[in-house]
Design a protein around this motif. Sequence first.
Motif, PDB file in Angstrom:
ATOM      1  N   GLN A  38       0.969  -1.504  -0.080  1.00 35.85           N
ATOM      2  CA  GLN A  38       0.061  -0.166  -0.017  1.00 35.85           C
ATOM      3  C   GLN A  38       1.116   1.479   0.281  1.00 35.85           C
ATOM      4  O   GLN A  38       0.964   1.696  -0.639  1.00 35.85           O
ATOM      5  N   ILE A  39       2.138   1.117   0.947  1.00 34.52           N
ATOM      6  CA  ILE A  39       2.678   2.191   0.753  1.00 34.52           C
ATOM      7  C   ILE A  39       3.634   2.972  -0.410  1.00 34.52           C
ATOM      8  O   ILE A  39       3.699   3.828  -0.992  1.00 34.52           O
ATOM      9  N   LEU A  40       4.228   1.819  -1.452  1.00 37.50           N
ATOM     10  CA  LEU A  40       4.287   1.918  -2.155  1.00 37.50           C
ATOM     11  C   LEU A  40       3.295   2.316  -3.804  1.00 37.50           C
ATOM     12  O   LEU A  40       3.544   3.530  -4.435  1.00 37.50           O
ATOM     13  N   ALA A  41       2.482   1.590  -3.331  1.00 36.15           N
ATOM     14  CA  ALA A  41       1.136   2.437  -4.337  1.00 36.15           C
ATOM     15  C   ALA A  41       0.949   3.990  -3.831  1.00 36.15           C
ATOM     16  O   ALA A  41       0.511   4.358  -5.025  1.00 36.15           O
ATOM     17  N   ASP A  42       1.114   3.933  -2.710  1.00 33.44           N
ATOM     18  CA  ASP A  42       0.614   5.934  -2.421  1.00 33.44           C
ATOM     19  C   ASP A  42       1.652   6.579  -3.145  1.00 33.44           C
ATOM     20  O   ASP A  42       1.964   7.610  -3.248  1.00 33.44           O
ATOM     21  N   VAL A  43       2.953   6.032  -2.640  1.00 35.96           N
ATOM     22  CA  VAL A  43       4.335   6.299  -2.997  1.00 35.96           C
ATOM     23  C   VAL A  43       4.488   6.898  -5.000  1.00 35.96           C
ATOM     24  O   VAL A  43       4.408   8.441  -4.561  1.00 35.96           O
ATOM     25  N   GLN A  44       3.861   6.083  -5.263  1.00 37.17           N
ATOM     26  CA  GLN A  44       3.655   5.861  -7.294  1.00 37.17           C
ATOM     27  C   GLN A  44       2.769   7.167  -7.404  1.00 37.17           C
ATOM     28  O   GLN A  44       2.748   7.892  -8.398  1.00 37.17           O
ATOM     29  N   ALA A  45       1.668   7.581  -6.611  1.00 38.16           N
ATOM     30  CA  ALA A  45       0.280   8.232  -6.822  1.00 38.16           C
ATOM     31  C   ALA A  45       0.714   9.145  -5.999  1.00 38.16           C
ATOM     32  O   ALA A  45      -0.093  10.211  -6.545  1.00 38.16           O
ATOM     33  N   ASP A  46       2.060   9.642  -5.479  1.00 38.11           N
ATOM     34  CA  ASP A  46       2.072  11.358  -5.082  1.00 38.11           C
ATOM     35  C   ASP A  46       1.477  12.080  -5.359  1.00 38.11           C
ATOM     36  O   ASP A  46       3.022  12.446  -6.076  1.00 38.11           O
ATOM     37  N   PRO A  47       1.646  13.337  -5.741  1.00 37.17           N
ATOM     38  CA  PRO A  47       1.407  14.177  -6.772  1.00 37.17           C
ATOM     39  C   PRO A  47       2.530  15.236  -6.068  1.00 37.17           C
ATOM     40  O   PRO A  47       2.942  16.471  -6.926  1.00 37.17           O
ATOM     41  N   ASN A  48       2.942  15.297  -4.537  1.00 40.27           N
ATOM     42  CA  ASN A  48       3.939  16.117  -3.887  1.00 40.27           C
ATOM     43  C   ASN A  48       5.356  16.029  -4.093  1.00 40.27           C
ATOM     44  O   ASN A  48       5.856  17.073  -4.095  1.00 40.27           O
ATOM     45  N   CYS A  49       5.882  14.523  -4.347  1.00 42.07           N
ATOM     46  CA  CYS A  49       7.266  14.469  -4.934  1.00 42.07           C
ATOM     47  C   CYS A  49       7.801  14.926  -6.938  1.00 42.07           C
ATOM     48  O   CYS A  49       7.006  13.872  -7.362  1.00 42.07           O
ATOM     49  N   GLY A  50       8.333  16.378  -7.099  1.00 43.64           N
ATOM     50  CA  GLY A  50       9.115  16.402  -8.220  1.00 43.64           C
ATOM     51  C   GLY A  50       9.914  15.646  -8.510  1.00 43.64           C
ATOM     52  O   GLY A  50       9.710  15.367  -9.509  1.00 43.64           O
ATOM     53  N   ALA A  51      10.430  15.111  -7.543  1.00 42.17           N
ATOM     54  CA  ALA A  51      11.799  14.081  -8.009  1.00 42.17           C
ATOM     55  C   ALA A  51      11.428  13.105  -8.326  1.00 42.17           C
ATOM     56  O   ALA A  51      12.093  12.755  -9.494  1.00 42.17           O
ATOM     57  N   CYS A  52      10.324  12.520  -8.330  1.00 43.63           N
ATOM     58  CA  CYS A  52       9.866  11.208  -9.132  1.00 43.63           C
ATOM     59  C   CYS A  52       9.227  10.782 -10.138  1.00 43.63           C
ATOM     60  O   CYS A  52       9.505  10.431 -10.979  1.00 43.63           O
ATOM     61  N   LYS A  53       8.902  12.540 -10.573  1.00 42.68           N
ATOM     62  CA  LYS A  53       8.752  12.571 -11.814  1.00 42.68           C
ATOM     63  C   LYS A  53      10.418  12.878 -12.921  1.00 42.68           C
ATOM     64  O   LYS A  53       9.311  12.826 -14.503  1.00 42.68           O
ATOM     65  N   GLY A  54      10.891  12.134 -12.314  1.00 40.95           N
ATOM     66  CA  GLY A  54      11.861  12.437 -13.963  1.00 40.95           C
ATOM     67  C   GLY A  54      11.694  10.884 -14.773  1.00 40.95           C
ATOM     68  O   GLY A  54      12.503  10.888 -15.453  1.00 40.95           O
ATOM     69  N   GLY A  55      10.770  10.317 -14.038  1.00 41.07           N
ATOM     70  CA  GLY A  55      10.904   8.967 -15.087  1.00 41.07           C
ATOM     71  C   GLY A  55      12.168   7.796 -14.201  1.00 41.07           C
ATOM     72  O   GLY A  55      11.815   7.250 -15.415  1.00 41.07           O
TER      73      GLY A  55
END
Length: 218
Positions: A38-55
Motif C-alpha cells: 500500500q505504501i508503494l502504491a501511495d508513493v507512486q501516486a503521490d502528487p507532492n514529490c516532484g523528484a520522482c517525476k524524473g521518469g
Amino acid sequence: MPNAQDPQIHSLFGDISPTQSLRHEEVINIPPQDSLAQILADVQADPNCGACKGGLPLVFGIGPERAELMLIGEGPGIDDVQSEAPFQGQAGVLLTRMLAAINVARAECYICNVIKCIPPGERNFSTTEIEACRPFLLRQIWAVQPHIIIAFGALAAQTLLRSKKTISELRGQIFTLRLNEREITVVPMFNPAYLLRVAEKKREAWEDLKRVRELLRG
Ligand code: URA
C-alpha cells in the motif's frame, strides 16, 4: 561556564536531561491495514514529490516484510535505480561485507532509503522533497517493525531523528525513536558510499557495527 553535558548541571537548572537529545518521539498517522504494498502504491501516486517525476524507476525498498534490523540509506544511486533496489554497486558490496562482519545476512534486513528516486539531473534533494518522502519512510518503519535501525549517512540520521547535527556528531551514539507506542533503537553510521571514498572512517564504522552486534545479541 557550566558544562552543558554535566547531568548535575542539568538537574540543577531543571532543563532538558542530557539524554533527551538521544530520543526522538513522534506521533504518526498510519492508515488502517497499511502494508508495504500500500505504501508503494501511495508513493507512486503521490502528487507532492516532484523528484520522482524524473521518469526513472522508484527504489522503494527490499527485504522481508518484517525484520529485526532495518537499514536506511539516503537515496539511490544510478546502479540502484537500474536494479530498482537500494545499495547495489560498490556501496552495496561494502554494505554486504560490513553486515557479514557482524554475522548478519543482508537478506535478513529490510533495506530502503529516505528518498525513493533520483531527481531529474541528479541534483540534490530539496527540503520539500525530503519532507514529502518522510511520512512514507515512517510508514515503512511501522510496517516492517524493526527493533534496530541503522541510519546510513547524514540525510538518513537527520531525517529520522529530526536533527541538524552532522553524521560525525551523531554517530558513536545510540538513539531511541519512539513512533506512537513503539520504541526503536537507531544507530547512525557513515554511509558505505562515503566509506568507499574516505577509507580512514572505516575504523569508526566498525565501532558502530560492533554496537549493532551487541544490540542484536541483547
Ligand atoms: N545506495 C543507496 O541505495 N543508498 C545510499 O544511501 C547510498 C547508495
